[in-house]
Design a protein around this motif. Structure first.
Motif: not given
Ligand code: 7RM
Length: 650
Positions: A415-418, A420-422, A504-506
């Motif tokens: 599981v590739d989990t995306w 954020q802290t938010e 903030g991600d693309g």
């Molecule tokens: C859980 C964590 C958040 C940022 C997020 C992304 C990058 C996190 C993935 C990912 C691609 C993933 N919280 N990110 N998980 N990008 N695939 N599975 O990391 O607040 O420290 O970071 O991390 O850019 O915005 S964090």
């Protein structure tokens, strides 16, 4: 013109294992039912999850109160997080869990502790009483600056028991960073340790607290855990030993009945400016989100030993070392040290000895293991593993394949989990029983999460085009604000698009609607009017047999606007020369196209990383453009930058 062009093509797909699907917490049919329910009525779905997975003292009156950008979930409901993580496992039909391991802890020197649910309950109650005796009341902030030891989890849960708000500050941060965070939150109490172990040696923590506390008027007392036994200065009247206070404390402490929107914790995260943001999470929605995701996508069972390698100082550790795992009554493994001590096989040794069944780690760690060589995992019996996860960065398909083959023996779902802290909890991820995976794709949003990809103008873009990743509807684990700064909260997350959360991600979606996260939008380069994700070029480079890791940045170029500079770490033993440089440039051209061909390739032994393992592209951008480097407070190893600089002059 498409917003972000995606040029990387990945064709491999992997079907869920039949055996796995048969035993999953959510099988295919249930998953389809829940998805349909969530698509139709997300509030109804989340209410069902809150009822099924969380115990409430008082039921809520209203599932969601949404006055953008401020959300309230489970309005009027009352609960306690420590009750959910511990007490309920000691009652009724769960009472057999009393002597089940809640936390298996391993220190870096090899010392271990196993804490049962019954013991954890006593320790939490004792420390909650200690905090009360130090004057900590409901709503007060407590800063935790600790190594990865069980007392950190105990302190966190003790805060939740009395309604104090914890702010965990990663133990690798400096005294100055700690002071800023203590002051921003106005913490009353600091909990720390004399030190911890890392890379085979003790390191001190308490001296940094002493230094930080020279300018923190809100702090009235400090509790210190004796971990290393190194000489430690204690200030009379202010400083106390954990063991002395807890020895005298009562093991009885009723869990406070807290409002669903009572603040649970603040966690600082960096943004585009220097000042860290205190991300605020609250009680009922957050617990619902992390408990549900842990149960469903990690498929947590009573028989599982779950190991998330993140430090509790990061959100991953909060949600999936502590809260989500204990709330499900599973066993969570905590490890204090680095992956390569005393040898490069430490992680595999831990998995074998404890029989870890679920392993959750970061792509950067996986790439390190690829580089160290297959012989280390191959020395160990990893057959206890049944599911693997990744988090923190996009994973390049080659690292994914290695993880699948060498660690998962081709039988474990990944599981590739995306998230954020938010976001508090996992947002985009395969469900292991029912989603075909593709190496490098986080696949689809979790049920009840409305993720989409928007153009600059705020229109949803069609596959296969890319754009900005947004979340259109509120979700239970969402941040409730930035501590003390509602203006920045609105500006950072809610101003790009009206009433829509900006990540903030693309990202882009492929023909099957799968999401491919391309990294932060400030990691996106504009080459001759084409926007290319740094991650795609990195992925292409890493797919070359001689490359272990790479980081790609843009630097200003008079001809093309931006030129691609690739920092490349070769696999150990590979010779680096101009021939290899040319080979790599050709390789990228073949993989992606000439538009993505790096103008410059720089070989380096190591990349600058934050202490949570994220490559600091901002620093690399500065170096690539010949500028002086900016803020380095989160850098793990400063000598890496010095070396990159030397390369500059050569
Ligand atoms: C859980 C964590 C958040 C940022 C997020 C992304 C990058 C996190 C993935 C990912 C691609 C993933 N919280 N990110 N998980 N990008 N695939 N599975 O990391 O607040 O420290 O970071 O991390 O850019 O915005 S964090």
């Amino acid at each position: 013109m498409p917003d972000i062009e995606s040029l990387l093509k990945e064709k491999r797909t992997f079907k869920p294992d039949r055996e796995f699907t048969r035993q999953a917490n959510w099988n295919k049919k249930q998953t389809a039912e829940y998805r349909a329910m969530a698509d139709k009525n997300p509030e109804r779905f989340w209410a069902k999850m809150a009822k099924e997975n969380v115990s409430w003292f008082t039921p809520w009156k209203k599932v969601l109160d949404w006055k953008p950008p401020f959300a309230k979930w489970f309005v009027g409901g009352k609960l306690n997080v420590s009750y959910n993580c511990v007490d309920r496992h000691l009652e009724g039909e769960n009472a057999w869990r009393r002597n089940k391991a809640a936390i298996i802890w391993e220190g870096e020197p090899g010392d271990t502790r196993t804490i049962t649910y019954g013991e954890l309950h006593r320790e939490i109650c004792k420390f909650a009483n200690v905090m009360k005796s130090q004057g900590v009341k409901k709503g007060d902030r407590v800063a935790l600056y600790m190594p990865m030891i069980p007392e950190l989890s105990i302190a966190i849960l003790a805060c939740t028991r009395i309604g104090a708000v914890h702010s965990v500050v990663f133990g690798g941060f400096s005294a100055e960073a700690l002071r800023d965070r203590i002051n921003d939150a106005g913490a009353k109490l600091v909990v720390t340790a004399d030190g911890g172990y890392r890379r085979g040696a003790p390191y001190p923590l308490k001296p940094a607290v002493d230094e930080a506390l020279e300018g923190t008027p809100s702090v009235t007392s400090v509790v210190t855990v004796k971990r290393t036994g190194e000489p430690t200065r204690m200030q009379a009247g202010r400083d106390h030993w954990w063991h002395e206070l807890t020895d005298e404390a009562s093991a009885v402490c009723e869990p406070a009945k807290l409002d669903a929107e009572h603040p649970l914790f603040i966690l600082y995260t960096s943004g585009t400016t220097g000042k860290p943001k205190g991300i605020l999470h609250t009680t009922g929605g957050y617990l619902t989100h992390v408990t549900t995701t842990a149960k469903v996508l990690f498929d947590l069972k009573d028989s599982d030993t779950f190991w998330c390698t993140a430090d509790i100082g990061w959100v991953t550790g909060h949600s999936y070392v502590v809260y989500g795992i204990l709330a499900n009554g599973a066993t969570t493994l905590m490890y204090e040290g680095v992956p390569t001590h005393p040898g490069p096989d430490r992680f595999w040794d831990i998995i074998e000895r404890w029989g870890v069944t679920i392993f959750y780690t970061a792509p950067t760690a996986i790439r390190t293991f690829v580089r160290l060589g297959d012989e280390h995992p191959k020395k160990h019996d990893l057959s206890s593993l049944r599911l693997l996860g990744t988090v923190g960065e996009p994973i390049n398909p080659e690292a994914w394949m290695w993880y699948h083959r060498i660690i998962g023996k081709k039988k474990c779902p990944i599981v590739d989990t995306w998230w954020q802290t938010e976001t508090g909890g996992i947002m985009i991820t395969p469900l292991p029983s029912s989603v075909d995976t593709k190496p490098g794709s986080a696949t689809n949003p979790f049920p009840g999460i409305d993720a989409a990809i928007f153009s600059e103008e705020g229109n949803e873009v069609d596959p296969p085009n890319g754009g900005y990743l947004v979340i259109r509807e509120p979700w239970p684990g969402m941040l409730r604000g930035i501590w003390g700064d509602p203006k920045r909260f609105k500006e950072t997350y809610w101003s790009k698009y009206k009433n829509i959360y900006f990540t903030g991600d693309g990202a882009h979606r492929d023909q099957d609607s799968y999401f491919w996260i391309m990294g932060r939008v400030d990691d996106v380069m504009n080459i001759s009017g084409h926007r290319i994700g740094t991650m795609e070029v990195e992925s292409a480079l890493v797919s070359h047999t001689k490359v272990a890791e790479s980081a790609v940045v843009g630097r200003p170029d008079s001809l093309t606007g931006t030129a691609i500079v690739a920092f490349v770490t070769p696999k150990s033993g590979e010779t680096v020369d101009d021939v290899l440089k040319e080979e790599l440039r050709t390789h990228v051209t073949k993989q992606i196209g000439a538009i993505a061909k790096p103008k410059e390739i720089r070989f380096t032994d190591a990349l600058p990383k934050t202490r949570s393992g994220k490559i600091m592209r901002r620093l690399l951008r500065d170096i690539a453009s010949g500028r002086s480097v900016g803020d380095t407070t989160t850098l793990e190893d400063f000598s890496v930058v010095a070396k990159l600089r030397e390369g500059d002059e050569a």
